[in-house]
Design an enzyme around this catalytic site. Sequence first.
Site, mmCIF file in Angstrom:
data_model
loop_
_atom_site.group_PDB
_atom_site.id
_atom_site.type_symbol
_atom_site.label_atom_id
_atom_site.label_comp_id
_atom_site.label_asym_id
_atom_site.label_seq_id
_atom_site.Cartn_x
_atom_site.Cartn_y
_atom_site.Cartn_z
ATOM 1 N N GLY A 1 0.792 -1.231 0.000
ATOM 2 C CA GLY A 1 0.000 0.000 0.000
ATOM 3 C C GLY A 1 0.823 1.278 0.000
ATOM 4 N N HIS B 1 2.043 -39.297 -2.783
ATOM 5 C CA HIS B 1 2.906 -38.192 -2.366
ATOM 6 C C HIS B 1 2.151 -37.242 -1.418
ATOM 7 C CE1 HIS B 1 6.221 -35.198 -3.225
ATOM 8 N NE2 HIS B 1 5.266 -34.380 -2.796
ATOM 9 N N GLU B 2 0.984 -36.806 -1.839
ATOM 10 C CA GLU B 2 0.241 -35.836 -1.024
ATOM 11 C C GLU B 2 -0.288 -36.461 0.270
ATOM 12 O OE1 GLU B 2 0.696 -32.889 -1.671
ATOM 13 O OE2 GLU B 2 1.382 -33.112 -3.750
ATOM 14 N N HIS C 1 2.413 -36.334 2.863
ATOM 15 C CA HIS C 1 2.444 -35.044 3.577
ATOM 16 C C HIS C 1 1.286 -34.960 4.576
ATOM 17 C CE1 HIS C 1 5.520 -33.203 1.113
ATOM 18 N NE2 HIS C 1 4.789 -33.151 0.008
ATOM 19 N N ASP D 1 9.862 -29.486 -2.238
ATOM 20 C CA ASP D 1 9.909 -29.949 -0.854
ATOM 21 C C ASP D 1 11.363 -30.050 -0.397
ATOM 22 O OD1 ASP D 1 7.181 -30.356 -1.020
ATOM 23 O OD2 ASP D 1 7.355 -32.504 -1.423
#
Length: 494
Positions: free
Chosen positions: A83, A299-300, A303, A379
Amino acid sequence: MGLLLLLRRSSAGSGQAMSFGKSRARFSMEAKTGVLFDDVAGIEEAKEELQEVVTFLKKPERFTAVGAKIPKGVLLVGPPGTGKTLLAKAIAGEAGVPFFSISGSEFVEMFVGVGASRVRDLFKKAKENAPCIIFIDEIDAVGRQRGAGIGGGNDEREQTLNQLLTEMDGFEGNTGIIIIAATNRPDVLDSALLRPGRFDRQVMVDLPSFRGRLGILQVHARNKKMSSGVSLEAIAQRTPGFSGADLANMLNEAAILTARRRKEEVTPLEIDDAIDRITIGLKLTPLLDSKKKRLTAYHEIGHALLMTVLPHSDPLDKVTIIPRSGGVGGFAKPVPSDDDINIESRSEILDFITIALGGRAAEEEIFGHDEVTLGAMSDIRTVADLARRMVTRYGMSDLGPVALESGNNELFFGRDFMPQGAEYSEEMATQIDRKIREIVFRCFGEARRIIRENRALVDRLVDLLIDQETIEGDQFRKIVAEYTQIPEEQLAAK
Ligand code: ADP
Ligand code: MG
Ligand code: ZN
């Protein structure tokens, strides 16, 4: 119909810009910016400091009568989108004076002499229109330390800078011209710029806190139709790290989605999608069921499972394998806990590293070493960076509580990180590398162990993810609780 209404604001204010000068790219003038302090939120301290500048412009006598010198230059310092431009326009708007602006980056590509003459023109016009504001955006592009060698000796830049210094010295402080400059690199500025009588006031404009984000959301929600289900507090909670510009974009994106979906009001669904779009990228069409999709799902889930069972992590918000633009195959994300993305203690960092390695750990556990993919590249970069910091800066390895790297080039979240000269011996470098490896290998081993020991659970979650494409935190925890006997409430309340 709704679309026009909702979008109008984004182009408001740019209409009356005018240009002066003899050659192409120039400075611009807005007779009335139409921006007021009320349009700027979340940076209250900066606003307060600048309130005084408005008074200088409106009632200079008040200061000159008692012999006070009015400052000429104010430097706004802060990351992009917070801003700074808006604030400068608000000063002009509140004081009811014209706003002249130019950007330092425009000078970079110019022929010798053009920049300097443009600065001369700008000040000439400004003097004719005083009282007024001159705004110099990205001043670091012209104002770098002279002879500092970045990009070699740049004659044009130096001439432009010298002209700027000459102009600033060439008028009295009470002529009613106040120069506001913006930068996110105050450290590279030529010291001559910061001397008394030039930019001797610095105002920090930082990323907004929770309260600030709420204020900014309120400003930008004013002209949008929000359904009663939308809570600005909840949005502010979920958006740590967002700048004012990110928040404004996000609300606008949500409004566009609303119009596209032919809804009357923005609902939490559009907000969700807009936040994901800003943070992660555009949704792409889901993959067909394929080996690639399964691998991504494992993979996910890697996590997501670690995020759920490790004690020092925030709980899972959702995991998805809907691909996104920018090469994102899917993601698992935590619910942000409170105000900021702070991981601080050693155990929090270790859990974070373990979670980050969870994707690769799952790939390797299920598909074997030869099948691992590039999907874990970012990652791994994150992990390497965190582990290095633990050792060299936070004093969190058994090399002891010593800061081996100062990291003082790391301005604003490391965006401008530059490698530094070695601050330690070669022998120490070897030890550091060994410690980093130890941390990473230990966490990776832990991630693999948890995935191996919960293989049935992992398979079940993967099947569900392939089926549904997204699993919300609650549903995920319910299943984890079923398999692990850890109570659901415990998994949710971390
Ligand atoms: P900067 O100059 O710091 O890069 P800008 O002033 O250009 O940031 O911000 C871009 C847009 O983002 C503004 O026009 C406004 O719509 C929104 N914005 C940014 N910061 C704020 C804020 N503090 N309050 C309200 N809106 C903001
Ligand atoms: Mg700007
Ligand atoms: Zn990953």
